[in-house]
Design a protein around this motif. Structure first.
Motif, mmCIF file in Angstrom:
data_model
loop_
_atom_site.group_PDB
_atom_site.id
_atom_site.type_symbol
_atom_site.label_atom_id
_atom_site.label_comp_id
_atom_site.label_asym_id
_atom_site.label_seq_id
_atom_site.Cartn_x
_atom_site.Cartn_y
_atom_site.Cartn_z
ATOM 1 N N THR A 184 0.833 -1.205 0.000
ATOM 2 C CA THR A 184 0.000 0.000 0.000
ATOM 3 C C THR A 184 0.869 1.258 0.000
ATOM 4 O O THR A 184 0.628 2.205 -0.756
ATOM 5 C CB THR A 184 -0.928 0.007 1.226
ATOM 6 N N SER A 185 1.911 1.264 0.827
ATOM 7 C CA SER A 185 2.812 2.413 0.872
ATOM 8 C C SER A 185 3.616 2.534 -0.414
ATOM 9 O O SER A 185 3.825 3.641 -0.929
ATOM 10 C CB SER A 185 3.750 2.301 2.078
ATOM 11 N N ALA A 186 4.070 1.394 -0.948
ATOM 12 C CA ALA A 186 4.833 1.425 -2.197
ATOM 13 C C ALA A 186 3.982 1.972 -3.336
ATOM 14 O O ALA A 186 4.464 2.757 -4.170
ATOM 15 C CB ALA A 186 5.348 0.034 -2.532
ATOM 16 N N ALA A 187 2.714 1.588 -3.381
ATOM 17 C CA ALA A 187 1.815 2.066 -4.435
ATOM 18 C C ALA A 187 1.624 3.580 -4.348
ATOM 19 O O ALA A 187 1.531 4.268 -5.373
ATOM 20 C CB ALA A 187 0.466 1.361 -4.336
ATOM 21 N N PHE A 188 1.575 4.113 -3.138
ATOM 22 C CA PHE A 188 1.429 5.557 -2.949
ATOM 23 C C PHE A 188 2.595 6.300 -3.601
ATOM 24 O O PHE A 188 2.398 7.276 -4.344
ATOM 25 C CB PHE A 188 1.360 5.882 -1.455
ATOM 26 N N TYR A 189 3.822 5.839 -3.340
ATOM 27 C CA TYR A 189 4.989 6.532 -3.886
ATOM 28 C C TYR A 189 5.171 6.254 -5.380
ATOM 29 O O TYR A 189 5.677 7.120 -6.113
ATOM 30 C CB TYR A 189 6.233 6.177 -3.077
ATOM 31 N N ARG A 190 4.736 5.095 -5.838
ATOM 32 C CA ARG A 190 4.768 4.847 -7.291
ATOM 33 C C ARG A 190 3.840 5.815 -8.013
ATOM 34 O O ARG A 190 4.153 6.292 -9.111
ATOM 35 C CB ARG A 190 4.377 3.399 -7.590
ATOM 36 N N ASP A 191 2.708 6.121 -7.414
ATOM 37 C CA ASP A 191 1.775 7.074 -8.028
ATOM 38 C C ASP A 191 2.385 8.472 -8.140
ATOM 39 O O ASP A 191 1.979 9.263 -9.008
ATOM 40 C CB ASP A 191 0.473 7.139 -7.217
ATOM 41 N N LEU A 192 3.346 8.786 -7.277
ATOM 42 C CA LEU A 192 4.017 10.082 -7.355
ATOM 43 C C LEU A 192 5.146 10.093 -8.379
ATOM 44 O O LEU A 192 5.696 11.154 -8.685
ATOM 45 C CB LEU A 192 4.586 10.458 -5.977
ATOM 46 N N GLY A 193 5.504 8.909 -8.903
ATOM 47 C CA GLY A 193 6.572 8.833 -9.898
ATOM 48 C C GLY A 193 7.793 8.068 -9.451
ATOM 49 O O GLY A 193 8.770 7.955 -10.195
ATOM 50 N N PHE A 194 7.782 7.544 -8.228
ATOM 51 C CA PHE A 194 8.911 6.767 -7.736
ATOM 52 C C PHE A 194 8.865 5.350 -8.319
ATOM 53 O O PHE A 194 7.803 4.833 -8.653
ATOM 54 C CB PHE A 194 8.881 6.678 -6.208
ATOM 55 N N VAL A 195 10.032 4.733 -8.398
ATOM 56 C CA VAL A 195 10.131 3.348 -8.865
ATOM 57 C C VAL A 195 11.034 2.585 -7.911
ATOM 58 O O VAL A 195 11.907 3.164 -7.254
ATOM 59 C CB VAL A 195 10.686 3.255 -10.309
ATOM 60 N N GLU A 196 10.825 1.286 -7.830
ATOM 61 C CA GLU A 196 11.664 0.468 -6.956
ATOM 62 C C GLU A 196 13.064 0.350 -7.539
ATOM 63 O O GLU A 196 13.236 0.156 -8.738
ATOM 64 C CB GLU A 196 11.032 -0.907 -6.738
ATOM 65 N N GLN A 197 14.041 0.501 -6.664
ATOM 66 C CA GLN A 197 15.443 0.497 -7.067
ATOM 67 C C GLN A 197 16.230 -0.464 -6.190
ATOM 68 O O GLN A 197 15.745 -0.914 -5.148
ATOM 69 C CB GLN A 197 16.040 1.904 -6.925
ATOM 70 N N ASP A 198 17.453 -0.762 -6.605
ATOM 71 C CA ASP A 198 18.349 -1.524 -5.756
ATOM 72 C C ASP A 198 18.639 -0.718 -4.492
ATOM 73 O O ASP A 198 18.764 0.514 -4.534
ATOM 74 C CB ASP A 198 19.663 -1.832 -6.471
#
Length: 304
Positions: A184-198
């Motif tokens: 849920t938290s990851a989806a919030f930041y993905r909606d702002l333009g963030f992506v999962e990184q190493d």
């Protein structure tokens, strides 16, 4: 969406975590915070603004705008002269200090509320510097939690900081946030333009040794770019589902600059962390209009 600024490292990034704002309880704490970050962690004041009873001061390790400064010489200038640095914004409102002080006193140094099944929304801010001074941290009012290989310390403002001896283009690495449901938290930041990184490291050993911790288990690291200039978000799911996550009083907000066209807005992430989203052009105008310090100007001046 268009890129944030003109740095080649951020060419694919429609947003950027510009930094975080800390509430400061009184003038003496403001002074202590400056000493803590500058004397203890080698940051320096970038900008300062005084409007009536409101004082704003930004500290960091180099120029903030996402552009190559005119005085930067590739292969000659150091990391601290390049653009795109994050910042720690100290905000002291003389009219609001009493309410802030009473809220801050509820949290102890671990980020937990004494005697309650509660944890603060922000676990810690991580920085990596070539060297730090524990004596200056303590002298400025910092509370050392432990210092075995790296140091965990509560800043005078009440925010926990983890400091590592290491090398990064921008020493401000990430802010770690406690969350109840990771996705849920990851989806919030993905909606702002963030992506999962190493997961980022600041030492060649990549956490294999006593001087830098390994990536926490079952976490997620998100940033707007894979470039090491990008400050990121580390999401840490709580181990006990019965633990309540409450806002960390010291944190006023995270600042995200963006080109998403959504306008300026203030939103809360699932852990209750306030996030101010600002169009990059608007933020850039505000940054230029704020008086810059001598140290910051020396970083960006044109060199022969």
């Amino acid at each position: 969406a268009a890129a944030v600024g003109t740095l080649p490292e951020l060419a694919a990034s429609p947003c950027k975590l510009q930094g975080l704002t800390l509430n400061v309880g009184d003038a003496s704490v403001l002074e202590s915070c400056v000493t803590f970050f500058s004397g203890g962690l080698n940051a320096f004041p970038l900008r300062e603004s005084q409007r009536g009873l409101l004082t704003d001061l930004w500290l960091g390790y180099g120029p903030e705008p996402s552009a190559v400064p005119p005085g930067f010489l590739p292969g000659v200038s150091g990391f601290g002269s390049y653009g795109g640095h994050a910042s720690v914004h100290l905000r002291y409102d003389a009219e609001d200090r009493e309410a802030y002080g009473s809220a801050r006193d509820e949290l102890d140094g671990s980020g937990k509320v004494a005697g309650k099944n509660v944890v603060g929304s922000v676990a810690y801010l991580q920085v990596a510097v070539p060297g730090y001074r524990i004596s200056q941290m303590v002298a400025s009012g910092g509370n050392i939690i432990d210092a075995y290989g790296f140091v965990n310390v509560v800043s005078p403002a009440g925010l926990r900081v983890r400091a590592i001896v290491g090398i990064r283009p921008d020493p401000i690495m990430f802010v770690a946030i406690n969350c109840a449901v990771l996705e849920t938290s990851a989806a919030f930041y993905r909606d702002l333009g963030f992506v999962e990184q190493d997961f980022p490291y600041a030492r060649p050993s990549n956490g294999a040794g006593p001087f830098e911790p390994l990536r926490p288990k079952k976490c997620a690291y998100l940033a707007p770019s894979s470039d090491k200039f990008s400050m990121g978000i580390l999401l840490l799911p709580t181990k006990n589902k019965k633990v309540e996550i409450v806002p960390t009083p010291a944190l006023r907000e995270l600042t995200v600059i963006t080109t998403d066209g959504g306008g300026r807005r203030r939103v809360l992430d699932p852990s209750g962390v306030p996030v101010e989203v600002i169009p990059y052009e608007e933020w850039e105008k505000e940054e230029k209009a704020t008086p810059h310090t001598k140290d910051e100007m020396e970083k960006t001046q044109v060199r022969d």
